[in-house]
Design a protein around this motif. Structure first.
Motif, PDB file in Angstrom:
ATOM      1  N   UNK A 186     -22.104 -35.142   1.022  1.00  0.00           N
ATOM      2  CA  UNK A 186     -21.297 -33.968   1.401  1.00  0.00           C
ATOM      3  C   UNK A 186     -21.000 -33.184   0.129  1.00  0.00           C
ATOM      4  N   UNK A 187     -21.379 -31.923   0.131  1.00  0.00           N
ATOM      5  CA  UNK A 187     -21.092 -31.062  -1.005  1.00  0.00           C
ATOM      6  C   UNK A 187     -19.670 -30.523  -0.914  1.00  0.00           C
ATOM      7  N   UNK A 188     -19.137 -30.147  -2.079  1.00  0.00           N
ATOM      8  CA  UNK A 188     -17.831 -29.491  -2.193  1.00  0.00           C
ATOM      9  C   UNK A 188     -16.689 -30.371  -1.708  1.00  0.00           C
ATOM     10  N   UNK A 189     -16.468 -31.444  -2.456  1.00  0.00           N
ATOM     11  CA  UNK A 189     -15.397 -32.405  -2.184  1.00  0.00           C
ATOM     12  C   UNK A 189     -14.643 -32.644  -3.482  1.00  0.00           C
ATOM     13  N   UNK A 190     -13.364 -32.341  -3.529  1.00  0.00           N
ATOM     14  CA  UNK A 190     -12.517 -32.591  -4.712  1.00  0.00           C
ATOM     15  C   UNK A 190     -13.161 -32.112  -6.020  1.00  0.00           C
ATOM     16  N   UNK A 191     -13.588 -30.880  -6.054  1.00  0.00           N
ATOM     17  CA  UNK A 191     -14.238 -30.298  -7.240  1.00  0.00           C
ATOM     18  C   UNK A 191     -15.493 -31.075  -7.638  1.00  0.00           C
ATOM     19  N   UNK A 192     -16.221 -31.512  -6.649  1.00  0.00           N
ATOM     20  CA  UNK A 192     -17.482 -32.210  -6.858  1.00  0.00           C
ATOM     21  C   UNK A 192     -18.153 -32.410  -5.518  1.00  0.00           C
ATOM     22  N   UNK A 193     -18.923 -33.459  -5.406  1.00  0.00           N
ATOM     23  CA  UNK A 193     -19.581 -33.837  -4.156  1.00  0.00           C
ATOM     24  C   UNK A 193     -19.187 -35.270  -3.820  1.00  0.00           C
ATOM     25  N   UNK A 194     -19.432 -35.653  -2.568  1.00  0.00           N
ATOM     26  CA  UNK A 194     -19.048 -36.980  -2.089  1.00  0.00           C
ATOM     27  C   UNK A 194     -20.246 -37.659  -1.439  1.00  0.00           C
ATOM     28  N   UNK A 195     -20.614 -38.803  -1.967  1.00  0.00           N
ATOM     29  CA  UNK A 195     -21.677 -39.611  -1.385  1.00  0.00           C
ATOM     30  C   UNK A 195     -21.056 -40.427  -0.256  1.00  0.00           C
ATOM     31  N   UNK A 196     -21.252 -39.953   0.975  1.00  0.00           N
ATOM     32  CA  UNK A 196     -20.620 -40.585   2.132  1.00  0.00           C
ATOM     33  C   UNK A 196     -21.242 -41.930   2.473  1.00  0.00           C
ATOM     34  N   UNK A 197     -22.515 -42.071   2.155  1.00  0.00           N
ATOM     35  CA  UNK A 197     -23.226 -43.257   2.615  1.00  0.00           C
ATOM     36  C   UNK A 197     -24.439 -43.495   1.738  1.00  0.00           C
ATOM     37  N   UNK A 198     -24.621 -44.731   1.329  1.00  0.00           N
ATOM     38  CA  UNK A 198     -25.853 -45.174   0.683  1.00  0.00           C
ATOM     39  C   UNK A 198     -26.155 -46.548   1.256  1.00  0.00           C
ATOM     40  N   UNK A 199     -27.229 -46.636   2.011  1.00  0.00           N
ATOM     41  CA  UNK A 199     -27.603 -47.903   2.629  1.00  0.00           C
ATOM     42  C   UNK A 199     -29.026 -48.270   2.280  1.00  0.00           C
ATOM     43  N   UNK A 200     -29.234 -49.533   1.969  1.00  0.00           N
ATOM     44  CA  UNK A 200     -30.564 -50.046   1.625  1.00  0.00           C
ATOM     45  C   UNK A 200     -30.904 -51.166   2.605  1.00  0.00           C
ATOM     46  N   UNK A 201     -32.115 -51.119   3.132  1.00  0.00           N
ATOM     47  CA  UNK A 201     -32.576 -52.156   4.062  1.00  0.00           C
ATOM     48  C   UNK A 201     -32.544 -53.523   3.388  1.00  0.00           C
ATOM     49  N   UNK A 202     -32.237 -54.545   4.166  1.00  0.00           N
ATOM     50  CA  UNK A 202     -32.171 -55.900   3.623  1.00  0.00           C
ATOM     51  C   UNK A 202     -33.436 -56.307   2.890  1.00  0.00           C
ATOM     52  N   UNK A 203     -34.588 -55.951   3.419  1.00  0.00           N
ATOM     53  CA  UNK A 203     -35.864 -56.348   2.812  1.00  0.00           C
ATOM     54  C   UNK A 203     -36.144 -55.623   1.495  1.00  0.00           C
ATOM     55  N   UNK A 204     -35.379 -54.549   1.221  1.00  0.00           N
ATOM     56  CA  UNK A 204     -35.634 -53.748   0.024  1.00  0.00           C
ATOM     57  C   UNK A 204     -34.540 -53.898  -1.042  1.00  0.00           C
ATOM     58  N   UNK A 205     -33.590 -54.786  -0.804  1.00  0.00           N
ATOM     59  CA  UNK A 205     -32.484 -54.944  -1.756  1.00  0.00           C
ATOM     60  C   UNK A 205     -32.900 -55.736  -2.989  1.00  0.00           C
ATOM     61  N   UNK A 206     -32.107 -55.562  -4.035  1.00  0.00           N
ATOM     62  CA  UNK A 206     -32.263 -56.289  -5.307  1.00  0.00           C
ATOM     63  C   UNK A 206     -33.592 -56.002  -5.994  1.00  0.00           C
ATOM     64  N   UNK A 207     -34.115 -54.792  -5.765  1.00  0.00           N
ATOM     65  CA  UNK A 207     -35.366 -54.391  -6.408  1.00  0.00           C
ATOM     66  C   UNK A 207     -35.228 -53.070  -7.154  1.00  0.00           C
ATOM     67  N   UNK A 208     -33.997 -52.570  -7.254  1.00  0.00           N
ATOM     68  CA  UNK A 208     -33.755 -51.326  -7.970  1.00  0.00           C
ATOM     69  C   UNK A 208     -33.809 -50.070  -7.110  1.00  0.00           C
ATOM     70  N   UNK A 209     -34.031 -50.231  -5.814  1.00  0.00           N
ATOM     71  CA  UNK A 209     -34.147 -49.070  -4.942  1.00  0.00           C
ATOM     72  C   UNK A 209     -32.851 -48.271  -4.878  1.00  0.00           C
ATOM     73  N   UNK A 210     -31.714 -48.949  -4.743  1.00  0.00           N
ATOM     74  CA  UNK A 210     -30.435 -48.241  -4.704  1.00  0.00           C
ATOM     75  C   UNK A 210     -30.236 -47.382  -5.940  1.00  0.00           C
ATOM     76  N   UNK A 211     -30.621 -47.902  -7.098  1.00  0.00           N
ATOM     77  CA  UNK A 211     -30.525 -47.140  -8.340  1.00  0.00           C
ATOM     78  C   UNK A 211     -31.421 -45.917  -8.342  1.00  0.00           C
ATOM     79  N   UNK A 212     -32.633 -46.045  -7.773  1.00  0.00           N
ATOM     80  CA  UNK A 212     -33.540 -44.890  -7.658  1.00  0.00           C
ATOM     81  C   UNK A 212     -32.918 -43.804  -6.789  1.00  0.00           C
ATOM     82  N   UNK A 213     -32.385 -44.205  -5.646  1.00  0.00           N
ATOM     83  CA  UNK A 213     -31.787 -43.236  -4.728  1.00  0.00           C
ATOM     84  C   UNK A 213     -30.560 -42.596  -5.371  1.00  0.00           C
TER      85      UNK A 213
END
Length: 155
Positions: free
Chosen positions: A66-93
């Motif tokens: 969500x853009x324009x939240x408290x003089x910045x933006x707000x990441x409402x949700x970041x979800x990674x599939x179980x099969x893709x966790x612990x491989x650095x994908x969350x960091x890429x996103x």
């Protein structure tokens, strides 16, 4: 892990995104169901930036910004599939989101559940600082903790 393709979510991604979120924590602990996710993503949220990360043709992650939240933006949700966790994908996103956000504003906010130790470690590792807890915000007896990463004062 192959490098993910990060792109804008389409209606064709909906079933994979809903399945990814309905089958994972903290969402299950917070009481979100497949029905809730279908309501959120049908249609794809208007007024928000919605991304998916795809690996080998499969949706591996989703992010909702969500853009324009408290003089910045707000990441409402970041979800990674179980099969893709612990491989650095969350960091890429997250890096993809941060590049877009910090090109236009100086602050990015996110909330994390107090019981979600892996997410708290993840955001701390990526430079987010605790702003403060919001007790009983989503479910009784648990808090959502507001976090912030900044590139400096808004002015």
């Amino acid at each position: 892990m192959m490098a993910p393709t990060i792109r804008v979510m389409t209606a064709d991604d909906r079933d994979a995104v809903v399945a990814l979120l309905a089958d994972s924590d903290p969402w299950k602990t917070l009481g979100y169901t497949q029905h809730d996710w279908n309501m959120i993503f049908t249609p794809i949220p208007i007024g928000r930036d919605t991304y998916v990360a795809v690996i080998d043709g499969r949706v591996a992650a989703v992010a909702l910004l969500r853009q324009k939240f408290l003089l910045g933006d707000y990441l409402e949700l970041l979800g990674v599939a179980g099969w893709a966790r612990s491989q650095g994908l969350g960091g890429h996103v997250l890096a993809h989101i941060e590049a877009a956000v910090f090109a236009r504003t100086k602050n990015l906010f996110v909330c994390v559940s107090d019981f979600n130790a892996p997410a708290r470690r993840f955001y701390k590792k990526h430079g987010y600082q605790d702003i403060g807890p919001m007790p009983d915000f989503l479910i009784p007896g648990k808090a959502e903790i507001l976090l912030r990463k900044t590139k400096g004062p808004a002015r």
